[in-house]
Motif scaffolding. Sequence first.
Motif, PDB file in Angstrom:
ATOM      1  N   GLY A   1      29.715  30.585  41.075  1.00 50.50           N
ATOM      2  CA  GLY A   1      30.187  29.976  40.122  1.00 50.50           C
ATOM      3  C   GLY A   1      31.578  30.379  40.794  1.00 50.50           C
ATOM      4  N   PRO A   2      32.885  29.919  40.364  1.00 56.80           N
ATOM      5  CA  PRO A   2      34.068  30.168  40.508  1.00 56.80           C
ATOM      6  C   PRO A   2      34.412  31.890  40.035  1.00 56.80           C
ATOM      7  N   ASN A   3      35.458  31.603  40.172  1.00 60.59           N
ATOM      8  CA  ASN A   3      35.421  33.427  39.908  1.00 60.59           C
ATOM      9  C   ASN A   3      36.652  33.623  38.557  1.00 60.59           C
ATOM     10  N   GLY A   4      35.416  34.553  37.857  1.00 59.09           N
ATOM     11  CA  GLY A   4      35.638  34.736  36.562  1.00 59.09           C
ATOM     12  C   GLY A   4      34.697  34.548  36.118  1.00 59.09           C
ATOM     13  N   ALA A   5      33.145  33.708  36.180  1.00 60.34           N
ATOM     14  CA  ALA A   5      32.039  32.805  35.923  1.00 60.34           C
ATOM     15  C   ALA A   5      31.673  34.189  35.158  1.00 60.34           C
ATOM     16  N   GLY A   6      31.352  35.237  35.458  1.00 65.48           N
ATOM     17  CA  GLY A   6      30.528  36.403  35.148  1.00 65.48           C
ATOM     18  C   GLY A   6      29.466  36.790  35.968  1.00 65.48           C
ATOM     19  N   LYS A   7      29.004  36.503  37.201  1.00 68.45           N
ATOM     20  CA  LYS A   7      28.258  36.927  38.236  1.00 68.45           C
ATOM     21  C   LYS A   7      28.322  38.522  38.608  1.00 68.45           C
ATOM     22  N   THR A   8      29.484  39.088  38.363  1.00 67.99           N
ATOM     23  CA  THR A   8      29.534  40.527  38.545  1.00 67.99           C
ATOM     24  C   THR A   8      28.818  40.960  37.635  1.00 67.99           C
ATOM     25  N   THR A   9      29.009  40.359  36.052  1.00 65.10           N
ATOM     26  CA  THR A   9      29.046  40.925  34.646  1.00 65.10           C
ATOM     27  C   THR A   9      27.423  40.643  34.741  1.00 65.10           C
ATOM     28  N   MET A  10      26.888  40.123  35.417  1.00 65.77           N
ATOM     29  CA  MET A  10      24.980  39.716  35.476  1.00 65.77           C
ATOM     30  C   MET A  10      24.833  40.798  35.935  1.00 65.77           C
TER      31      MET A  10
ATOM     32  N   ASP B   1      26.159  40.942  46.216  1.00 64.37           N
ATOM     33  CA  ASP B   1      27.365  40.784  45.259  1.00 64.37           C
ATOM     34  C   ASP B   1      28.576  39.991  46.589  1.00 64.37           C
ATOM     35  N   GLU B   2      28.667  38.867  47.111  1.00 65.79           N
ATOM     36  CA  GLU B   2      29.986  38.745  47.531  1.00 65.79           C
ATOM     37  C   GLU B   2      29.769  39.872  49.107  1.00 65.79           C
ATOM     38  N   PRO B   3      28.160  40.116  49.786  1.00 65.65           N
ATOM     39  CA  PRO B   3      28.792  40.802  51.307  1.00 65.65           C
ATOM     40  C   PRO B   3      29.438  40.555  52.217  1.00 65.65           C
TER      41      PRO B   3
ATOM     42  N   THR C   1      27.845  34.382  46.478  1.00 66.23           N
ATOM     43  CA  THR C   1      28.745  34.234  47.754  1.00 66.23           C
ATOM     44  C   THR C   1      29.680  32.990  47.157  1.00 66.23           C
ATOM     45  N   HIS C   2      30.641  32.760  47.975  1.00 67.94           N
ATOM     46  CA  HIS C   2      31.479  31.730  47.364  1.00 67.94           C
ATOM     47  C   HIS C   2      31.664  31.009  48.943  1.00 67.94           C
ATOM     48  N   TYR C   3      31.002  31.509  50.242  1.00 68.78           N
ATOM     49  CA  TYR C   3      30.859  30.847  50.752  1.00 68.78           C
ATOM     50  C   TYR C   3      29.863  29.412  51.034  1.00 68.78           C
TER      51      TYR C   3
ATOM     52  N   ALA D   1      38.106  40.995  22.481  1.00 68.80           N
ATOM     53  CA  ALA D   1      37.345  40.161  22.258  1.00 68.80           C
ATOM     54  C   ALA D   1      37.144  38.896  22.974  1.00 68.80           C
ATOM     55  N   PHE D   2      36.287  39.403  24.268  1.00 72.16           N
ATOM     56  CA  PHE D   2      36.242  38.410  25.495  1.00 72.16           C
ATOM     57  C   PHE D   2      35.482  38.573  25.981  1.00 72.16           C
ATOM     58  N   GLN D   3      33.974  36.940  25.348  1.00 70.59           N
ATOM     59  CA  GLN D   3      32.602  36.436  26.042  1.00 70.59           C
ATOM     60  C   GLN D   3      32.469  36.561  27.373  1.00 70.59           C
ATOM     61  N   ALA D   4      31.865  37.447  28.132  1.00 72.05           N
ATOM     62  CA  ALA D   4      31.787  37.137  29.616  1.00 72.05           C
ATOM     63  C   ALA D   4      30.791  36.166  29.929  1.00 72.05           C
ATOM     64  N   LEU D   5      29.880  36.401  29.325  1.00 75.08           N
ATOM     65  CA  LEU D   5      28.589  36.607  29.539  1.00 75.08           C
ATOM     66  C   LEU D   5      27.889  35.570  27.747  1.00 75.08           C
TER      67      LEU D   5
ATOM     68  N   THR E   1      29.857  40.586  25.590  1.00 74.15           N
ATOM     69  CA  THR E   1      31.368  40.780  25.589  1.00 74.15           C
ATOM     70  C   THR E   1      32.282  41.766  24.861  1.00 74.15           C
ATOM     71  N   TYR E   2      33.588  41.289  26.196  1.00 75.80           N
ATOM     72  CA  TYR E   2      34.086  42.897  26.507  1.00 75.80           C
ATOM     73  C   TYR E   2      35.408  42.554  25.531  1.00 75.80           C
ATOM     74  N   GLN E   3      35.806  44.541  25.138  1.00 73.40           N
ATOM     75  CA  GLN E   3      36.657  44.457  24.231  1.00 73.40           C
ATOM     76  C   GLN E   3      37.771  44.517  25.118  1.00 73.40           C
ATOM     77  N   THR E   4      38.593  43.419  24.696  1.00 71.31           N
ATOM     78  CA  THR E   4      40.494  44.019  25.571  1.00 71.31           C
ATOM     79  C   THR E   4      41.569  43.975  24.882  1.00 71.31           C
ATOM     80  N   PRO E   5      42.584  44.740  25.002  1.00 65.48           N
ATOM     81  CA  PRO E   5      43.699  44.468  24.567  1.00 65.48           C
ATOM     82  C   PRO E   5      43.566  43.825  23.183  1.00 65.48           C
TER      83      PRO E   5
HETATM   84  N1  LIG Z   1      35.487  45.565  32.379  1.00 62.65           N
HETATM   85  C1  LIG Z   1      36.311  44.431  31.766  1.00 62.65           C
HETATM   86  N2  LIG Z   1      36.556  44.158  30.580  1.00 62.65           N
HETATM   87  C2  LIG Z   1      37.217  42.600  30.406  1.00 62.65           C
HETATM   88  N3  LIG Z   1      36.778  41.873  30.658  1.00 62.65           N
HETATM   89  C3  LIG Z   1      36.179  42.038  32.413  1.00 62.65           C
HETATM   90  C4  LIG Z   1      35.935  42.851  32.042  1.00 62.65           C
HETATM   91  N4  LIG Z   1      35.151  43.140  33.604  1.00 62.65           N
HETATM   92  C5  LIG Z   1      35.111  42.224  33.408  1.00 62.65           C
HETATM   93  N5  LIG Z   1      35.500  41.027  32.870  1.00 62.65           N
HETATM   94  C6  LIG Z   1      35.828  39.197  32.798  1.00 62.65           C
HETATM   95  O1  LIG Z   1      34.468  38.725  32.116  1.00 62.65           O
HETATM   96  C7  LIG Z   1      35.322  37.869  33.483  1.00 62.65           C
HETATM   97  C8  LIG Z   1      33.443  37.514  34.276  1.00 62.65           C
HETATM   98  O2  LIG Z   1      33.866  38.840  35.119  1.00 62.65           O
HETATM   99  P1  LIG Z   1      33.418  38.814  36.557  1.00 62.65           P
HETATM  100  O3  LIG Z   1      33.925  39.859  37.484  1.00 62.65           O
HETATM  101  O4  LIG Z   1      31.699  39.346  35.782  1.00 62.65           O
HETATM  102  O5  LIG Z   1      33.471  37.422  37.493  1.00 62.65           O
HETATM  103  P2  LIG Z   1      32.632  36.707  38.764  1.00 62.65           P
HETATM  104  O6  LIG Z   1      32.137  35.584  38.732  1.00 62.65           O
HETATM  105  O7  LIG Z   1      31.932  38.199  39.279  1.00 62.65           O
HETATM  106  O8  LIG Z   1      33.937  36.806  39.575  1.00 62.65           O
HETATM  107  P3  LIG Z   1      33.825  36.980  40.630  1.00 62.65           P
HETATM  108  O9  LIG Z   1      33.839  35.375  41.808  1.00 62.65           O
HETATM  109  O10 LIG Z   1      36.408  37.231  41.248  1.00 62.65           O
HETATM  110  O11 LIG Z   1      33.778  37.856  41.435  1.00 62.65           O
HETATM  111  C9  LIG Z   1      36.291  37.344  33.883  1.00 62.65           C
HETATM  112  O12 LIG Z   1      36.764  36.894  33.223  1.00 62.65           O
HETATM  113  C10 LIG Z   1      36.547  38.938  33.613  1.00 62.65           C
HETATM  114  O13 LIG Z   1      38.756  39.734  33.584  1.00 62.65           O
END
Ligand SMILES: Nc1ncnc2c1ncn2[C@@H]1O[C@H](COP(=O)(O)OP(=O)(O)OP(=O)(O)O)[C@@H](O)[C@H]1O
Length: 304
Positions: free
Chosen positions: A40-49, A161-163, A193-195, A19-23, A12-16
């Motif tokens: 997964g699409p943009n914002g799915a949570g891949k980079t967070t993982m 991560d998207e090399p 990857t998105h490819y 709270a936002f639950q990314a995973l 869960t990220y704290q944002t202004p």
């Molecule tokens: N430091 C952060 N603070 C707040 N929200 C964040 C933070 N990092 C990521 N997020 C949010 O968490 C969600 C997942 O982000 P993430 O970067 O993991 O996506 P992704 O699957 O890698 O997307 P992409 O394909 O665009 O790289 C998104 O909604 C993003 O806005």
Amino acid sequence: MSAVSFQSISKTYQTPKGAFQALNHVSLDIEEGEFFGLLGPNGAGKTTMISILAGLSRPTSGRVLVQGSDVQADYAAARRKLGIVPQELVFDPFFSVREALRFQSGYFGVKNNDAWIDELLHSLGLADKAGANMRQLSGGMKRRVLVAQALVHKPPIIVLDEPTAGVDVELRQTLWHFIAKLNREGHTVLLTTHYLEEAEALCSRVAMLKQGHIVKLSPMSELLKSASANVLQFKTDAALPPAVAQRARVTGRIVQIPAQDAGDVERLLAALREGAVVPEDVEIRRADLEDVFIHVMNEQGAAS
Ligand SMILES: Nc1ncnc2c1ncn2[C@@H]1O[C@H](COP(=O)(O)OP(=O)(O)OP(=O)(O)O)[C@@H](O)[C@H]1O
Ligand SMILES: [Mg+2]
């Protein structure tokens, strides 16, 4: 023992805005030697993982093990087993390419690494840039250096991560050739990857992530089998009849419609004729990973 084990990971990220639950309780085991795709699409949570796997970000709950080492409790041991190519281009502008790789070797305590560094430079098409300052490199070349940096300590697990974002066709081929070779030699690979044609060609198993949930986890071969068998593809400027439009994926003038069999194709063509649509450049092709991906994502959208 799994190469990587994500155990009920939430973040869960704290944002202004609150709270936002990314995973959301993501569990996933990647076995030794796998070439695994995380899609997964943009914002799915891949980079967070991947940040959590790399120990750069702390999960809100759950834990990650790398060959049995906990990335939080046993950071150094876990980190040494991982070679991570980050999505963002980050580098030290004052180093030359070779210095950056030597520095990274030192970080992992690897001595006398020049032979392997030379092989990396060569395999990634960087041999003539070894002395160049990082500032002088183009975006695609910087990405090659990031790949080389990740591999400098010969990690058993390679995380990409998207090399290939922003990378030209030639390097993509060079890179995949090299990574596939490492995989055959026993390295585990985790790729986002998105490819999707790259994922289809390379990955033996795939997880699809959507809004912080795993919505599909399957061997590639089964995924492709589960797809409707064929796709009718054509070009047109005309508006599609509603019954056809519902099933169609439209990209500019190109229309693609999943079809089970020849009878289904015939019915689609008849519906187009009735709607006074004259399709151009008609093709029937096998369904691919992109078709499956779109289907899975739409299905999940309808369900949630
Ligand atoms: N430091 C952060 N603070 C707040 N929200 C964040 C933070 N990092 C990521 N997020 C949010 O968490 C969600 C997942 O982000 P993430 O970067 O993991 O996506 P992704 O699957 O890698 O997307 P992409 O394909 O665009 O790289 C998104 O909604 C993003 O806005
Ligand atoms: Mg990302």
